[in-house]
Design a protein around this motif. Structure first.
Motif, PDB file in Angstrom:
ATOM      1  N   THR A   1      38.779 -46.163  21.556  1.00 51.32           N
ATOM      2  CA  THR A   1      38.831 -44.884  20.853  1.00 51.32           C
ATOM      3  C   THR A   1      37.433 -44.271  20.836  1.00 51.32           C
ATOM      4  O   THR A   1      36.463 -44.860  21.297  1.00 51.32           O
ATOM      5  N   LEU A   2      37.353 -43.071  20.255  1.00 49.33           N
ATOM      6  CA  LEU A   2      36.072 -42.389  20.091  1.00 49.33           C
ATOM      7  C   LEU A   2      35.858 -42.150  18.607  1.00 49.33           C
ATOM      8  O   LEU A   2      36.604 -41.399  17.976  1.00 49.33           O
ATOM      9  N   GLY A   3      34.833 -42.807  18.043  1.00 42.53           N
ATOM     10  CA  GLY A   3      34.606 -42.735  16.615  1.00 42.53           C
ATOM     11  C   GLY A   3      33.387 -41.919  16.255  1.00 42.53           C
ATOM     12  O   GLY A   3      32.419 -41.842  17.022  1.00 42.53           O
ATOM     13  N   ALA A   4      33.414 -41.323  15.056  1.00 39.21           N
ATOM     14  CA  ALA A   4      32.292 -40.501  14.604  1.00 39.21           C
ATOM     15  C   ALA A   4      31.098 -41.353  14.199  1.00 39.21           C
ATOM     16  O   ALA A   4      29.952 -40.920  14.285  1.00 39.21           O
ATOM     17  N   GLY A   5      31.351 -42.576  13.749  1.00 35.14           N
ATOM     18  CA  GLY A   5      30.257 -43.438  13.313  1.00 35.14           C
ATOM     19  C   GLY A   5      29.715 -44.265  14.459  1.00 35.14           C
ATOM     20  O   GLY A   5      29.588 -43.801  15.583  1.00 35.14           O
ATOM     21  N   GLY A   6      29.371 -45.515  14.144  1.00 32.46           N
ATOM     22  CA  GLY A   6      28.882 -46.398  15.189  1.00 32.46           C
ATOM     23  C   GLY A   6      27.374 -46.478  15.230  1.00 32.46           C
ATOM     24  O   GLY A   6      26.654 -45.912  14.397  1.00 32.46           O
ATOM     25  N   GLU A   7      26.871 -47.180  16.246  1.00 37.55           N
ATOM     26  CA  GLU A   7      25.451 -47.508  16.300  1.00 37.55           C
ATOM     27  C   GLU A   7      24.560 -46.299  16.563  1.00 37.55           C
ATOM     28  O   GLU A   7      23.360 -46.346  16.300  1.00 37.55           O
ATOM     29  N   THR A   8      25.117 -45.197  17.087  1.00 39.96           N
ATOM     30  CA  THR A   8      24.292 -44.012  17.342  1.00 39.96           C
ATOM     31  C   THR A   8      24.256 -43.051  16.157  1.00 39.96           C
ATOM     32  O   THR A   8      23.555 -42.039  16.220  1.00 39.96           O
ATOM     33  N   ALA A   9      24.992 -43.365  15.095  1.00 36.91           N
ATOM     34  CA  ALA A   9      25.153 -42.408  14.002  1.00 36.91           C
ATOM     35  C   ALA A   9      23.826 -42.040  13.344  1.00 36.91           C
ATOM     36  O   ALA A   9      23.544 -40.859  13.100  1.00 36.91           O
ATOM     37  N   LEU A  10      22.995 -43.038  13.044  1.00 32.78           N
ATOM     38  CA  LEU A  10      21.765 -42.754  12.306  1.00 32.78           C
ATOM     39  C   LEU A  10      20.777 -41.931  13.136  1.00 32.78           C
ATOM     40  O   LEU A  10      20.067 -41.074  12.599  1.00 32.78           O
ATOM     41  N   THR A  11      20.712 -42.187  14.441  1.00 29.11           N
ATOM     42  CA  THR A  11      19.840 -41.367  15.274  1.00 29.11           C
ATOM     43  C   THR A  11      20.375 -39.943  15.398  1.00 29.11           C
ATOM     44  O   THR A  11      19.589 -38.994  15.521  1.00 29.11           O
ATOM     45  N   ARG A  12      21.670 -39.785  15.323  1.00 31.03           N
ATOM     46  CA  ARG A  12      22.252 -38.435  15.365  1.00 31.03           C
ATOM     47  C   ARG A  12      22.021 -37.680  14.067  1.00 31.03           C
ATOM     48  O   ARG A  12      22.008 -36.441  14.052  1.00 31.03           O
ATOM     49  N   VAL A  13      21.846 -38.416  12.974  1.00 32.70           N
ATOM     50  CA  VAL A  13      21.528 -37.768  11.697  1.00 32.70           C
ATOM     51  C   VAL A  13      20.212 -37.000  11.821  1.00 32.70           C
ATOM     52  O   VAL A  13      20.103 -35.847  11.385  1.00 32.70           O
ATOM     53  N   ARG A  14      19.209 -37.656  12.400  1.00 32.30           N
ATOM     54  CA  ARG A  14      17.917 -36.985  12.591  1.00 32.30           C
ATOM     55  C   ARG A  14      18.079 -35.718  13.421  1.00 32.30           C
ATOM     56  O   ARG A  14      17.480 -34.687  13.122  1.00 32.30           O
ATOM     57  N   ARG A  15      18.878 -35.794  14.434  1.00 32.82           N
ATOM     58  CA  ARG A  15      19.085 -34.635  15.305  1.00 32.82           C
ATOM     59  C   ARG A  15      19.788 -33.497  14.560  1.00 32.82           C
ATOM     60  O   ARG A  15      19.493 -32.327  14.788  1.00 32.82           O
ATOM     61  N   MET A  16      20.721 -33.840  13.680  1.00 30.57           N
ATOM     62  CA  MET A  16      21.416 -32.815  12.914  1.00 30.57           C
ATOM     63  C   MET A  16      20.488 -32.149  11.895  1.00 30.57           C
ATOM     64  O   MET A  16      20.540 -30.930  11.687  1.00 30.57           O
ATOM     65  N   LEU A  17      19.631 -32.948  11.279  1.00 28.00           N
ATOM     66  CA  LEU A  17      18.748 -32.411  10.243  1.00 28.00           C
ATOM     67  C   LEU A  17      17.538 -31.688  10.815  1.00 28.00           C
ATOM     68  O   LEU A  17      16.996 -30.780  10.181  1.00 28.00           O
ATOM     69  N   HIS A  18      17.101 -32.101  12.005  1.00 24.78           N
ATOM     70  CA  HIS A  18      15.932 -31.481  12.630  1.00 24.78           C
ATOM     71  C   HIS A  18      16.270 -31.083  14.071  1.00 24.78           C
ATOM     72  O   HIS A  18      15.779 -31.691  15.028  1.00 24.78           O
ATOM     73  N   PRO A  19      17.104 -30.087  14.227  1.00 25.00           N
ATOM     74  CA  PRO A  19      17.537 -29.692  15.580  1.00 25.00           C
ATOM     75  C   PRO A  19      16.388 -29.075  16.376  1.00 25.00           C
ATOM     76  O   PRO A  19      15.558 -28.335  15.833  1.00 25.00           O
ATOM     77  N   GLU A  20      16.340 -29.399  17.645  1.00 28.58           N
ATOM     78  CA  GLU A  20      15.353 -28.805  18.531  1.00 28.58           C
ATOM     79  C   GLU A  20      15.910 -27.523  19.132  1.00 28.58           C
ATOM     80  O   GLU A  20      17.120 -27.285  19.147  1.00 28.58           O
ATOM     81  N   ALA A  21      15.000 -26.703  19.635  1.00 29.17           N
ATOM     82  CA  ALA A  21      15.422 -25.438  20.237  1.00 29.17           C
ATOM     83  C   ALA A  21      16.254 -25.708  21.484  1.00 29.17           C
ATOM     84  O   ALA A  21      15.959 -26.637  22.244  1.00 29.17           O
ATOM     85  N   PRO A  22      17.306 -24.935  21.716  1.00 22.20           N
ATOM     86  CA  PRO A  22      18.106 -25.125  22.928  1.00 22.20           C
ATOM     87  C   PRO A  22      17.297 -24.814  24.178  1.00 22.20           C
ATOM     88  O   PRO A  22      16.243 -24.173  24.105  1.00 22.20           O
ATOM     89  N   LEU A  23      17.776 -25.250  25.302  1.00 18.05           N
ATOM     90  CA  LEU A  23      17.079 -25.008  26.554  1.00 18.05           C
ATOM     91  C   LEU A  23      17.005 -23.517  26.861  1.00 18.05           C
ATOM     92  O   LEU A  23      17.949 -22.762  26.585  1.00 18.05           O
ATOM     93  N   GLY A  24      15.878 -23.108  27.424  1.00 18.10           N
ATOM     94  CA  GLY A  24      15.739 -21.733  27.865  1.00 18.10           C
ATOM     95  C   GLY A  24      16.471 -21.504  29.182  1.00 18.10           C
ATOM     96  O   GLY A  24      16.978 -22.425  29.812  1.00 18.10           O
ATOM     97  N   ARG A  25      16.495 -20.249  29.601  1.00 12.76           N
ATOM     98  CA  ARG A  25      17.211 -19.898  30.818  1.00 12.76           C
ATOM     99  C   ARG A  25      16.626 -20.621  32.027  1.00 12.76           C
ATOM    100  O   ARG A  25      17.370 -21.111  32.881  1.00 12.76           O
ATOM    101  N   ARG A  26      15.307 -20.711  32.107  1.00 10.92           N
ATOM    102  CA  ARG A  26      14.682 -21.362  33.250  1.00 10.92           C
ATOM    103  C   ARG A  26      15.002 -22.850  33.270  1.00 10.92           C
ATOM    104  O   ARG A  26      15.247 -23.426  34.335  1.00 10.92           O
ATOM    105  N   GLU A  27      15.003 -23.477  32.099  1.00  7.08           N
ATOM    106  CA  GLU A  27      15.309 -24.903  32.041  1.00  7.08           C
ATOM    107  C   GLU A  27      16.758 -25.182  32.417  1.00  7.08           C
ATOM    108  O   GLU A  27      17.054 -26.164  33.118  1.00  7.08           O
ATOM    109  N   ARG A  28      17.646 -24.337  31.955  1.00  9.07           N
ATOM    110  CA  ARG A  28      19.059 -24.511  32.328  1.00  9.07           C
ATOM    111  C   ARG A  28      19.263 -24.299  33.823  1.00  9.07           C
ATOM    112  O   ARG A  28      20.045 -25.009  34.467  1.00  9.07           O
ATOM    113  N   LEU A  29      18.574 -23.307  34.374  1.00 11.70           N
ATOM    114  CA  LEU A  29      18.674 -23.060  35.815  1.00 11.70           C
ATOM    115  C   LEU A  29      18.153 -24.265  36.591  1.00 11.70           C
ATOM    116  O   LEU A  29      18.746 -24.659  37.610  1.00 11.70           O
ATOM    117  N   THR A  30      17.069 -24.870  36.108  1.00  7.46           N
ATOM    118  CA  THR A  30      16.542 -26.071  36.753  1.00  7.46           C
ATOM    119  C   THR A  30      17.563 -27.200  36.719  1.00  7.46           C
ATOM    120  O   THR A  30      17.757 -27.925  37.705  1.00  7.46           O
TER     121      THR A  30
END
Length: 316
Positions: A252-281
């Protein structure tokens, strides 16, 4: 022969070196998980394609390819029927190419079959032990462990335990179920099955092992991002903290698990999305990985074609 050597060299280098490059691009992947998943899939496809095309380039002479499509089919038919031009090494190369494709097909079928059997068994268990909550759109199981997961497939369904419902606020429950719905809509189980297939088909290959781990992580980040479009990131983070210790069934695919705590940091401190040039790359990287082996394999044939038919163009 040169094309076959180049393709084989690329296969070895890519299988060993691309995982190291992936580690350096981990921060970039977290900013665009969907694109990162595509890059990993393209890397896997390019290694398999280069292996098969190397065998074909070794077995089929360039001048045969250079006769054009109709001539290629005719020449290959003659080679297979009369054995002319097809050496023992060429036969061995074709057998190797077929073995690679056969191994991938066999392992893929085995992975999908086993997962389907386990899902059917679990669905039957849910029918006995769970109850359908129409308000939540999920099956509720009376269990103290805090779990929320989805059972993918044709009749995919979301599952949450009473322990999770007691622990989470209503807004957090909605966010978690949106995360699971993202898995179902995106058919992420097929993405994971593809990565699992390659890792099982060719165990020990660094690229395939790393891709399996990274894709499993990235599909969770992608589902988090989808849930964050409708729910506050703080609610998703709080839910992940409470579900971090939960262990959903392996298929199955669960919301928790071993990656949950590292994803918490990402949710609380989101980084800027990729720019157009980075996506094109990133998109150009995908295109290069997918098209590169085919271009290398076709170059000798194109050169032979021009050598055979160049005089025809001169008289036009």
């Amino acid at each position: 022969m040169i094309a076959a050597a180049v393709l084989l060299l690329y296969t070895v280098v890519a299988a060993l070196w691309l995982p190291k490059l992936g580690r350096r691009a981990a921060g970039w992947a977290e900013r665009a998980p969907r694109l990162a998943i595509t890059v990993w899939q393209a890397a896997i496809a390019s290694v398999v394609a280069s292996t098969v095309l190397a065998a074909l380039a070794f077995a089929v002479p360039a001048d045969v390819v250079g006769h054009g499509l109709a001539g290629l089919f005719e020449a290959c038919a003659d080679m297979l029927s009369a054995g002319e031009g097809l050496t023992f090494a060429g036969v061995a190369a074709l057998v190797a190419a077929g073995s690679v494709l056969g191994r991938v097909a066999y392992c893929g079928a085995a992975v999908l079959y086993r997962a389907a059997v386990e899902r059917r068994e679990h669905a039957a268990l849910l029918g006995l032990l769970g109850r359908r909550d129409t308000d939540l759109g999920a099956v509720v199981i009376d269990h103290d462990e805090r779990l929320a997961y989805c059972v993918p497939g044709r009749h995919g369904q979301m599952v949450i335990t009473t322990g999770a419902l007691r622990s989470l606020a209503p807004e957090q429950v909605a966010a978690v179920l949106e995360h699971e719905q993202a898995h179902l809509r995106g058919r992420h189980h097929l993405v994971l099955a593809g990565a699992e297939t390659m890792a099982r088909a060719f165990p020990g290959v660094p690229l395939f092992e790393r891709a399996r781990t990274e894709i499993a992580r990235l599909v969770e980040l992608l589902a988090d991002d989808v849930a964050a479009r409708r729910h506050p990131r703080t609610q998703i983070a709080a839910a992940l903290v409470r579900l971090a210790t939960g262990r959903a069934p392996a298929f199955t695919l669960g919301a928790g698990g071993e990656t949950a705590l590292t994803r918490v940091r990402r949710m609380l401190h989101p980084e800027a999305p990729l720019g157009r040039r980075e996506r094109l790359t990133g998109l150009l990287t995908v295109a290069a990985l997918l098209a590169g082996p085919a271009v290398v394999a076709l170059v000798p044939g194109i050169g032979s074609f021009l050598a055979h038919h160049c005089h025809s163009f001169l008289f036009l």
